[in-house]
Design an enzyme around this catalytic site. Structure first.
Site, PDB file in Angstrom:
ATOM      1  N   HIS A  21       0.884  -1.163   0.000  1.00 20.48           N
ATOM      2  CA  HIS A  21       0.000   0.000   0.000  1.00 20.48           C
ATOM      3  C   HIS A  21       0.924   1.215   0.000  1.00 20.48           C
ATOM      4  CE1 HIS A  21      -3.563  -2.500   1.060  1.00 20.48           C
ATOM      5  NE2 HIS A  21      -2.649  -3.206   1.711  1.00 20.48           N
ATOM      6  N   THR A  22       1.250   1.702  -1.192  1.00 20.82           N
ATOM      7  CA  THR A  22       2.277   2.737  -1.293  1.00 20.82           C
ATOM      8  C   THR A  22       1.857   4.066  -0.672  1.00 20.82           C
ATOM      9  OG1 THR A  22       1.488   3.276  -3.530  1.00 20.82           O
ATOM     10  CG2 THR A  22       3.322   1.725  -3.348  1.00 20.82           C
ATOM     11  N   CYS A  23       0.553   4.317  -0.560  1.00 19.15           N
ATOM     12  CA  CYS A  23       0.110   5.558   0.082  1.00 19.15           C
ATOM     13  C   CYS A  23       0.545   5.602   1.543  1.00 19.15           C
ATOM     14  CB  CYS A  23      -1.410   5.683   0.016  1.00 19.15           C
ATOM     15  SG  CYS A  23      -2.028   6.266  -1.566  1.00 19.15           S
ATOM     16  N   PHE A  24       0.602   4.415   2.157  1.00 18.91           N
ATOM     17  CA  PHE A  24       0.897   4.346   3.591  1.00 18.91           C
ATOM     18  C   PHE A  24       2.270   3.756   3.880  1.00 18.91           C
ATOM     19  CE2 PHE A  24      -3.650   3.266   2.778  1.00 18.91           C
ATOM     20  CZ  PHE A  24      -4.182   4.509   3.100  1.00 18.91           C
TER      21      PHE A  24
ATOM     22  N   HIS B 101      -2.177   1.980  -3.838  1.00 13.09           N
ATOM     23  CA  HIS B 101      -3.222   2.977  -3.864  1.00 13.09           C
ATOM     24  C   HIS B 101      -2.576   4.315  -4.167  1.00 13.09           C
ATOM     25  CE1 HIS B 101      -6.089   0.126  -2.113  1.00 13.09           C
ATOM     26  NE2 HIS B 101      -5.065  -0.296  -1.426  1.00 13.09           N
TER      27      HIS B 101
END
Length: 214
Positions: free
Chosen positions: A178-181, A212
């Site tokens: 989850h690259t956003c986080f 994301h």
């Protein structure tokens, strides 16, 4: 949503003047409804991120291709191209581990959980390229902040430390990101060998990536 009387157009201000731009061909005649709202959002985002800068991007690409012919670039994916242009980062494993958070099934034991221990043992044995690819897989970039992993940022600009999130093996077979986080969902594998195999497949083939971007 029909009461908003919106259509597939947007208004832009250029040099003090306003002009209406159609997001899709014939957009002025297409009313936004609940049924086509996803298409409207996609068209709007595509225009804001790409369409309004299309001429500038084309000129930039033409200049870039004058230096490096396009056929030479088509053999690389975007991750390989980043590593080619930016080089391999020097990754401080101690700093990485010290600034990693644990959640999910790893929340209680953290780095003392057997699977987390295996994870760091495996990553420590990686060469610089594989370490960079793992970082790309989880954060979206191979770059390490100048101040180290303590200042790693998410897509929103806020500090979001590298996070290992424990999930049941039944939930997903491969690690997913989850690259956003800056978070990797790491299943609770039964053996180190299985973890090593699945992790390498995930970061080299992006088979299990669930990134994301928005």
């Amino acid at each position: 949503i029909e009461y908003l009387y919106a259509d597939f157009t947007t208004t832009e201000e250029t040099f003090g003047g306003k002009r209406v731009v159609e997001l899709v061909p014939g957009g002025a005649d297409i009313e936004v409804t609940e049924e086509n709202l996803p298409e409207y959002i996609e068209a709007s985002l595509k225009h804001r991120l790409l369409g309004r800068y299309e001429k500038q991007l084309n000129e930039l690409l033409l200049g870039f291709f004058d230096v490096i012919p396009e056929p030479l670039l088509t053999i690389f994916d975007f991750q390989e191209l980043e590593l080619l242009m930016c080089g391999l980062p020097e990754i401080d494993m101690d700093n990485w581990k010290e600034n990693t958070e644990y959640s999910g099934d790893y929340d209680r034991e953290g780095p003392n959980h057997e699977v987390c221990g295996w994870f760091w043992e495996i990553v420590s044995e990686y060469d610089q390229e594989l370490k960079a690819r793992l970082l790309q897989f989880v954060t979206g970039t191979s770059g390490v902040p100048a101040k180290g992993f303590s200042s790693l940022q998410g897509n929103d600009g806020n500090v979001r430390r590298f996070t290992i999130h424990g999930v049941a093996l039944e939930t997903c077979v491969y690690p997913r990101s989850h690259t956003c986080f800056n978070r990797i969902d790491l299943p609770i594998y039964d053996s180190k060998d299985e973890l090593e195999e699945k992790l390498k497949i995930a970061i080299t083939m992006a088979k299990a990536q669930d990134s994301h971007h928005l």
